[in-house]
Scaffold this active site. Structure first.
Site, PDB file in Angstrom:
ATOM      1  N   GLU B 194       0.838  -1.206   0.000  1.00 53.49           N
ATOM      2  CA  GLU B 194       0.000   0.000   0.000  1.00 53.49           C
ATOM      3  C   GLU B 194       0.869   1.250   0.000  1.00 53.49           C
ATOM      4  OE1 GLU B 194      -3.357  -0.291   0.009  1.00 53.49           O
ATOM      5  OE2 GLU B 194      -3.186  -2.471   0.072  1.00 53.49           O
ATOM      6  N   ASP B 205      -0.459  -6.417  10.041  1.00 55.10           N
ATOM      7  CA  ASP B 205      -1.295  -7.369   9.306  1.00 55.10           C
ATOM      8  C   ASP B 205      -0.991  -8.800   9.749  1.00 55.10           C
ATOM      9  OD1 ASP B 205      -2.934  -8.243   6.852  1.00 55.10           O
ATOM     10  OD2 ASP B 205      -0.980  -9.141   6.440  1.00 55.10           O
ATOM     11  N   LYS B 209      -3.311 -11.962  11.747  1.00 53.45           N
ATOM     12  CA  LYS B 209      -3.423 -13.360  11.313  1.00 53.45           C
ATOM     13  C   LYS B 209      -2.882 -14.300  12.381  1.00 53.45           C
ATOM     14  CE  LYS B 209      -2.905 -11.868   6.507  1.00 53.45           C
ATOM     15  NZ  LYS B 209      -1.858 -11.514   5.506  1.00 53.45           N
TER      16      LYS B 209
END
Lengths: 440, 440
Positions: B194, B205, B209
């Site tokens: 990004e 991120d 997870k």
């Protein structure tokens, strides 16, 4: 309060007390609390049937019978775990258990590969489950992954290292430059290979597993006769080394592929690029590479054999079955991942019609023009050369090795071209031919 | 006759029409026959809610609404597929859908990591399913594998490459000797990263997870605050190269481990032996290594992002949910793999109490006795040196790099030792410290 105390009890009957059964019983005993927490049931071994004890497992807390049929006829048993192996008594046992309304968990690849369709039909008629995760690749949850995890995908192909013995032998040949017979002897001493190694080294065991994976992937009936098998007995350290020089590894792969002409099923030594993850799966470990149209390539790796790894899959199946014991059979996961009415014969691609690339090794007389003749034969057959190794003749030798990698070509065209090459005066021995797959 | 015509219809409502939704809709359209054959249902998209169209998907055959809340309030919808992302509107949407009795499939890792426990409680009260395979590692069926395939196992630890952006950057740094900033810029141009890359490169991120995987593995509530994160921004090509020289690769790993002192959860750059399969997972690919007490190490590899790989997991979940739509909720697979009453807080191991091995790189003045002083500090702290690289000073430079690999030691002991080393006159810059894991 332990909520499991109020949960329903699921009674497991174990048939057989060999290696896998010892792992299964030990896991069910050691991890009982965890298994109950996952399944929401009180999962209990209610009976073990075994002709003899196994020093690797303490059965003192369990009811043991010497007649395994006692287990399948025991009204208290909900799930029969078949771990006796073979296809005769095991088949009787499983069919009797099904007739008695028992759910089945089995690690028996030969039984499923040869009699799966008959067993599934009987199970469907009685509304019971048959689970067989442990039948392929030991502890790797490959059956669940294809059957459920990849359910969205049109599976294009799969390729697996699904026999630990042959992978151990090929790994040792590459790592230590040892000859096939030498490593085989060690594998037998280590207990990785049987006294009669045919089952492993000729690819029969892998064929049983491949046919199961192919049915799950493509929705076809189980038919082990359709698998072409080629063993690793003719692989030489010379070929292992030339493959290495070309950037490849030789692995004994089970391959199932859906191509335009039909479905191909074969177990054979295969050169694969060393950059592929599966090329780096060494020793007795197993791995299966599955290519789906949506997901792309996925790989599953782990121990392909052994008491506890295989027991892990058996117990995983027991948890699955325990969860759905009371479910409407129509809403359970179907045996082969497809609703029965969709499991249909599909066109089978005979071996001489498959397309693959090839590694060719030939002994050429050390004189000018040989390469040109070979290249002309290949070119006239529509075969192109992708890579080549040509070495100088060793002192005192009259022949030189000539190694070629070709493009993808239909197998019968390659066989015809090789026959022409072998008829050349300047080629002094049969051409060695090994299939090559890019696995992209 | 197509048996599916007589099967029950399962109506799917899709919320969002970004990348993952485009893959999901395209798979449901293209593979409808296959999906119906696997699920035993007529799986139909009954409505799509999206503020704008997506040129990558043809929605002309479907009912499209601009108000996504139309979908969750549509009485015809059985399964709501939440693909809008974020944690505010998405949370409202999912809770409203649950209140309306819809089953949920989501790819939203942030939503599950932050609000999973609340969502699961609401879903349990309404007797509906929440499935989130696509939230971790894209197309790899890792959630199903841990939750069901490895249900027999006491999971000891897991380690995953679960962010494709950081793995792409580290792979390029190693393969091409490029600097972090340089590769990041390319990753942004390629669309792998990004404009604001913090979320990926700082490990946020991956932490989302990891916390989901840890809950499945250990039966603990979701608590993203417990994950320690360290990004890859300080990794230099120098360290990548020294790691290589020592036989290691640097990977950005999410690690969850159950040790005697508690459960550790951390995302950080980690040296791992190059022989491990996971060390060879390159580019944007993902892989998760899971160690169970019964199965041993198993690895799951595939595409961690992208429209169709992630869509593959979304659709796999839809098939799962379709199959169990009519099941007694008590017999469905529980959200986190454990019956809710077993999901309990367990002791968390703070970062300074974890044990790991270390890679240390220091700049030492090029004069005798420095190594001896460093070795004495380490030895006095109970730390032993397992491997070392010491290079000669380059022409005109007064310092030499000194690289050490240590044994496993408690992090706070290492930090204290490093502080002493940094206070030496002969050490001219802060010590670079990277954790090392053998992953055996």
């Amino acid at each position: 309060m332990n909520p499991v105390n109020s949960a329903r009890t699921v009674n497991v009957g174990i048939c057989g007390l060999g290696t896998v059964a010892s792992g299964t019983v030990n896991i069910l005993t050691r991890n009982k609390k965890l298994i109950d927490a996952r399944s929401g049931c009180n999962v209990s071994i209610v009976q073990i049937g075994a002709r003899r004890d196994n020093p690797k497992v303490d059965t003192s807390g369990y009811s043991v019978t010497r007649d395994i049929f006692d287990v399948v006829n025991n009204p208290a048993v909900d799930i029969v775990v078949e771990l006796i192996g073979g296809t005769t008594v095991a088949k009787d046992l499983v069919l009797t258990a099904i007739a008695n309304g028992k759910h089945i968990v089995t690690a028996n690849k030969a039984l499923i590969a040869h009699h799966g369709d008959e067993i599934f039909a009987a199970a469907k008629a009685k509304g019971v489950t048959v689970a067989f995760e442990a039948a392929v690749a030991g502890g790797i949850p490959i059956i669940k992954s294809i059957r459920e995890g990849l359910a969205a995908n049109n599976i294009e192909w799969l390729a697996g290292i699904i026999n630990g013995t042959t992978n151990f032998i090929l790994t040792e040949m590459r790592d230590k430059g040892r000859a096939f017979e030498d490593v085989l002897k060690e594998a037998q001493e280590l207990g990785y290979a049987e006294a009669d190694p045919t089952f492993d080294v000729e690819g029969i065991d892998a064929a049983h597993k491949l046919v199961i994976l192919a049915s799950l992937a493509f929705g076809i009936p189980l038919d082990v006769k359709k698998v072409f098998t080629e063993g690793i007995t003719k692989i030489s350290t010379e070929d292992v080394n030339y493959a290495e020089e070309l950037g490849y590894r030789i692995k004994h792969l089970g391959i199932a592929r859906r191509s335009a002409g039909g479905i191909e099923l074969h177990v054979n030594p295969t050169l694969i690029p060393e950059k592929r993850l599966i090329a780096n799966v060494d020793g007795v470990m197993n791995a299966v590479l599955v290519k789906g149209d949506a997901v792309g390539p996925t790989l599953y790796y782990g121990a392909g054999a052994g008491a506890e790894p295989t027991g892990s899959s058996v117990v995983g199946d027991i948890v699955d079955v325990a969860r759905t014991l009371l479910a409407d059979p129509a809403h359970r996961v179907p045996y082969l991942g497809f609703q029965d009415e969709f499991v249909t014969e599909q066109k089978h691609l005979p071996m001489d019609e498959i397309e693959t690339a090839y590694y060719l090794r030939m002994s050429a007389l050390d004189k000018p023009g040989v390469l040109s003749k070979v290249a002309t034969i290949l070119s006239d057959s529509g075969i192109s050369i992708e890579a080549m190794i040509q070495k100088e003749a060793k002192e005192g030798e009259s022949t030189v090795p000539l190694i070629l990698l070709t493009n993808r070509v239909q197998e019968k065209k390659m066989i015809a071209a090789i026959s022409k090459i072998e008829s050349l005066d300047s080629i002094s021995a049969p051409v060695v031919r090994i299939r090559v797959e890019s696995l992209k």
